[in-house]
Write a protein that holds these residues in place. Structure first.
Motif, mmCIF file in Angstrom:
data_model
loop_
_atom_site.group_PDB
_atom_site.id
_atom_site.type_symbol
_atom_site.label_atom_id
_atom_site.label_comp_id
_atom_site.label_asym_id
_atom_site.label_seq_id
_atom_site.Cartn_x
_atom_site.Cartn_y
_atom_site.Cartn_z
ATOM 1 N N TYR A 113 8.095 10.328 -1.035
ATOM 2 C CA TYR A 113 7.014 9.582 -0.399
ATOM 3 C C TYR A 113 6.235 8.747 -1.425
ATOM 4 N N LEU A 114 6.053 9.278 -2.612
ATOM 5 C CA LEU A 114 5.374 8.521 -3.669
ATOM 6 C C LEU A 114 6.167 7.253 -4.014
ATOM 7 N N GLY A 115 7.487 7.386 -4.150
ATOM 8 C CA GLY A 115 8.334 6.218 -4.426
ATOM 9 C C GLY A 115 8.267 5.198 -3.301
ATOM 10 N N ALA A 116 8.282 5.692 -2.049
ATOM 11 C CA ALA A 116 8.177 4.788 -0.906
ATOM 12 C C ALA A 116 6.809 4.104 -0.887
ATOM 13 N N THR A 117 5.770 4.803 -1.313
ATOM 14 C CA THR A 117 4.427 4.230 -1.364
ATOM 15 C C THR A 117 4.377 3.066 -2.353
ATOM 16 N N VAL A 118 4.930 3.255 -3.531
ATOM 17 C CA VAL A 118 4.942 2.190 -4.545
ATOM 18 C C VAL A 118 5.737 0.994 -4.028
ATOM 19 N N ARG A 119 6.923 1.257 -3.476
ATOM 20 C CA ARG A 119 7.745 0.157 -2.930
ATOM 21 C C ARG A 119 7.038 -0.537 -1.778
ATOM 22 N N GLY A 120 6.453 0.244 -0.889
ATOM 23 C CA GLY A 120 5.798 -0.319 0.290
ATOM 24 C C GLY A 120 4.579 -1.151 -0.049
ATOM 25 N N MET A 121 3.735 -0.660 -0.950
ATOM 26 C CA MET A 121 2.524 -1.392 -1.293
ATOM 27 C C MET A 121 2.843 -2.687 -2.041
#
Length: 132
Positions: free
Chosen positions: A62-70
């Motif tokens: 989820y942290l990786g997805a957060t960085v990619r998403g933001m």
């Protein structure tokens, strides 16, 4: 403690949220939730996390997805209303979360004061900011 509470058979009432979303064809789609209902970057990030491999575990995925998403999310304008009241439009909405619980998305505390059985929802609105 959680297992003991589960096995005890005690019942505790909780609040249930509901909303009507607009589907892809413009149709009304009623939905219910127990923890948090959100839209904006949170939904975009959740989609990225759900599509990602989970070999790092839930939190790091989820942290990786957060960085990619933001890095790639473009905040839209959003219209909402509560309890049949007036419509409100907000520009550049990063996240709107209607919260019954405190946490979502791999442990992020989006509503520190929320309680699942207090008869009220906490609203978190993040807008007008850019991470990058």
């Amino acid at each position: 403690n959680n297992l003991k509470a589960l096995l005890s058979g005690e019942q505790h009432p909780v609040d249930v949220g509901s909303g009507i979303l607009k589907g892809p064809e413009g149709e009304a789609r009623p939905r219910f939730f127990l923890n948090i209902a959100s839209c904006g970057s949170s939904a975009f990030i959740a989609k990225l996390a759900n599509e990602a491999p989970k070999f790092w575990g839930g939190t790091l995925t989820y942290l990786g997805a957060t960085v990619r998403g933001m890095a790639t999310f473009s905040p839209p304008a959003l219209r909402y209303r509560c309890d049949g009241g007036e419509w409100t439009q907000v520009e550049g909405v990063n996240c709107l979360a209607v919260c019954n619980g405190k946490y979502f998305g791999g442990g992020m505390k989006v509503a520190p004061e929320a309680e699942i059985s207090d008869g009220a929802f906490d609203i978190t609105l993040i807008s007008g900011c850019n991470v990058f």
